[in-house]
Design a protein around this motif. Structure first.
Motif, PDB file in Angstrom:
ATOM      1  N   ALA A   1      -1.417   7.349   2.998  1.00  0.00           N
ATOM      2  CA  ALA A   1      -2.564   8.218   2.728  1.00  0.00           C
ATOM      3  C   ALA A   1      -2.120   9.658   2.567  1.00  0.00           C
ATOM      4  O   ALA A   1      -2.797  10.459   1.898  1.00  0.00           O
ATOM      5  CB  ALA A   1      -3.578   8.099   3.864  1.00  0.00           C
TER       6      ALA A   1
ATOM      7  N   THR B   1      -7.248   5.225   6.748  1.00  0.00           N
ATOM      8  CA  THR B   1      -8.454   5.528   5.989  1.00  0.00           C
ATOM      9  C   THR B   1      -9.291   4.269   5.810  1.00  0.00           C
ATOM     10  O   THR B   1      -8.847   3.152   6.073  1.00  0.00           O
ATOM     11  CB  THR B   1      -8.095   6.090   4.606  1.00  0.00           C
ATOM     12  OG1 THR B   1      -7.449   5.048   3.840  1.00  0.00           O
ATOM     13  CG2 THR B   1      -7.169   7.294   4.728  1.00  0.00           C
ATOM     14  N   ALA B   2     -10.507   4.465   5.323  1.00  0.00           N
ATOM     15  CA  ALA B   2     -11.388   3.326   5.063  1.00  0.00           C
ATOM     16  C   ALA B   2     -10.780   2.379   4.043  1.00  0.00           C
ATOM     17  O   ALA B   2     -11.069   1.177   4.043  1.00  0.00           O
ATOM     18  CB  ALA B   2     -12.759   3.822   4.587  1.00  0.00           C
ATOM     19  N   GLY B   3      -9.905   2.895   3.190  1.00  0.00           N
ATOM     20  CA  GLY B   3      -9.247   2.073   2.183  1.00  0.00           C
ATOM     21  C   GLY B   3      -7.991   1.381   2.675  1.00  0.00           C
ATOM     22  O   GLY B   3      -7.322   0.678   1.897  1.00  0.00           O
TER      23      GLY B   3
ATOM     24  N   THR C   1       0.842  -1.202   0.000  1.00  0.00           N
ATOM     25  CA  THR C   1       0.000   0.000   0.000  1.00  0.00           C
ATOM     26  C   THR C   1       0.868   1.239   0.000  1.00  0.00           C
ATOM     27  O   THR C   1       2.063   1.193   0.284  1.00  0.00           O
ATOM     28  CB  THR C   1      -0.923   0.049   1.233  1.00  0.00           C
ATOM     29  OG1 THR C   1      -0.139   0.249   2.411  1.00  0.00           O
ATOM     30  CG2 THR C   1      -1.722  -1.245   1.367  1.00  0.00           C
TER      31      THR C   1
ATOM     32  N   GLN D   1      -5.168   2.832   3.964  1.00  0.00           N
ATOM     33  CA  GLN D   1      -3.917   3.585   3.858  1.00  0.00           C
ATOM     34  C   GLN D   1      -3.652   4.332   5.160  1.00  0.00           C
ATOM     35  O   GLN D   1      -4.572   4.871   5.783  1.00  0.00           O
ATOM     36  CB  GLN D   1      -3.993   4.585   2.697  1.00  0.00           C
ATOM     37  CG  GLN D   1      -4.083   3.932   1.324  1.00  0.00           C
ATOM     38  CD  GLN D   1      -4.252   4.979   0.235  1.00  0.00           C
ATOM     39  OE1 GLN D   1      -5.330   5.563   0.087  1.00  0.00           O
ATOM     40  NE2 GLN D   1      -3.184   5.223  -0.510  1.00  0.00           N
TER      41      GLN D   1
END
Length: 464
Positions: free
Chosen positions: A109, A217-219, A106, A221
């Motif tokens: 963010a 984050t929701a993703g 990843t 990151q």
């Protein structure tokens, strides 16, 4: 009763004592899987952490560390790793900076901003972990003088880079007056403020983990939890490390009217941040009364399930603590540590009861206030350090609800004598008590104290 020998009178390490494990085993001697799936990682709670190149430089500090071996920062409560640097400039100025950890594969963010480091500065890096065993990988581990083990036997949740050089430099700077470490101060009740080496503060594995916070984050990151990132990444979740150091700075100090030792930090929600190294420096300079230093019955210092002076000294070296003398019997150190804990912690916790009862709990699943949390934590520490092996009785009476949460605590303040403990001033004890090795999982399935969530971390980060 006079305190037992604290075994805190030795010299600091002048050279690196530990290693970076390449075929890591845990404290029982069991091999750690180096090629896990995500499901295997969730079961083992063992993770790898890749150290970036040149980690002690400004560019290296701004390069994310990578959590791997099937682990993810999305599961930070049980798999999260946290990195914290403390920087000592030649003029004695201190600063803190938290390098970012990302899940392998990843991107951050928000891109980390490199710190400004004066030429000639000494950088120390402390690493904390919310799982069971963390081991370091990558070329940066060697370049940064990192330590996560004695030989192949990993400490578990903690590792550091360049720590011996940092504490030696800090000691010299304190001696010549360049570095001014603030006194711990006086609490509201008139008693000395506590440090990371106070027996009422320590638990089964003292001086571990860091104050670093990240955003996720929701993703999935991550980013450092700076004010700028907070504003940019609205809706992100704060990730924290279950940390003795955060317990002091965020809970014990404010509850008792004390002020933590902090330094400028661009990666923290506030302009100044505490750190593990700052806490240890203050404890080194101004711990009042009997000094608590890492004992050999700490589960992170076991080798093959047995106590080890060498591994205890390796751990002490990475947190700037004095070394045990060669030939010291580990069982005598353990007995002395247990005696001091059961005699000193209840008295101070009882004195602070009113202030602590009015303060929020760091972990609501362990205690419903700071007071009940500390009492239940002391009870768990007594069990997990094997203190009953030395003829001692658990000094905590905890009232638990149906979920194992302490809702009230009281203490037996009677002074106790541990079988085999050494009197203060003893130098090289040679007669060992008869006692078994500490049991790192003892008490986790009994009704006598909250069970915690996993082998090492009874200070669960979920409430911090």
């Amino acid at each position: 009763m006079a305190p037992a020998n604290s075994f805190a009178g030795g010299a600091l390490a002048t050279a690196q004592l530990g290693d970076v494990a390449t075929a890591p085993v845990d404290g029982t001697g069991a091999a750690i899987n180096l090629n896990q799936t995500a499901a295997e990682a969730a079961a083992s709670l063992n993770c790898s952490l890749a150290v970036p190149a040149n980690p002690l430089t400004a560019a290296g500090l701004a390069t994310p560390w990578q959590l791997g071996d099937g682990c993810s920062m999305a599961n930070a409560g049980t798999e999260g790793a946290f990195v914290e640097a403390t920087i000592l400039a030649p003029n004695g100025q201190l600063s803190v900076y938290s390098p970012l950890v990302v899940t392998t594969g990843t991107q951050p963010a928000a891109a980390p901003v490199a710190p400004t480091i004066a030429a000639g500065s000494v950088v120390e890096i402390s690493v904390g972990f919310n799982g069971t065993n963390l081991f370091l990988t990558g070329a940066g581990a060697t370049q940064g003088n990192c330590v996560d083990a004695l030989g192949q036997s990993v400490f578990g949740q903690v590792s550091t880079c360049n720590s011996v050089a940092f504490y030696q430099a800090a000691k010299a700077a304190i001696a010549n007056g360049t570095l001014q470490v603030p006194a711990a101060g006086t609490a509201t009740n008139g008693q000395a403020c506590q440090t990371s080496r106070s027996f009422p503060v320590i638990d089964q594995d003292q001086s571990d983990n860091v104050v670093t916070q990240y955003l996720i984050t929701a993703g999935g990151q991550t980013a450092v939890n700076s004010p700028a990132n907070n504003a940019q990444l609205q809706g992100a979740t704060v990730l924290t490390n279950g940390s003795d150091n955060a317990l002091i700075s965020e809970f014990i100090d404010p509850a008792t009217g004390c002020t933590p030792f902090t330094a400028p930090d661009s990666t923290y929600p506030k302009p100044n941040a505490p750190s593990q190294a700052l806490n240890e420096l203050q404890a080194m300079a101004d711990q009042q009364g009997t000094i608590a230093t890492v004992p050999p019955n700490d589960e992170m210092t076991l080798v093959g399930g047995q106590m080890s002076i060498d591994k205890t000294n390796a751990y002490r070296s990475i947190v700037g603590q004095p070394l045990l003398a060669a030939g010291t019997d580990p069982a005598i150190v353990a007995a002395s540590y247990c005696q001091n804990m059961v005699n000193l912690a209840p008295t101070r916790n009882n004195a602070d009861m009113a202030a602590d009862a009015a303060f929020a709990s760091p972990v609501p699943t362990v205690g419903n206030s700071l007071a009940t949390f500390l009492g239940n934590r002391l009870s768990m520490s007594f069990v997990n350090l094997g203190c009953a092996n030395y003829g001692l009785t658990n000094p905590v009476n905890a009232t638990l609800d149906g979920n194992g949460v302490a809702t009230a605590v009281s203490f037996n303040l009677a002074q106790q004598t541990a079988k085999g403990a050494a009197a203060a001033g003893t130098t090289t004890p040679t007669t060992a008590p008869t006692a078994g090795a500490p049991n790192p999982t003892a008490g986790q399935t009994t009704g006598t104290q909250s069970r915690g969530t996993r082998r090492h971390r009874f200070i669960n980060p979920s409430g911090m």
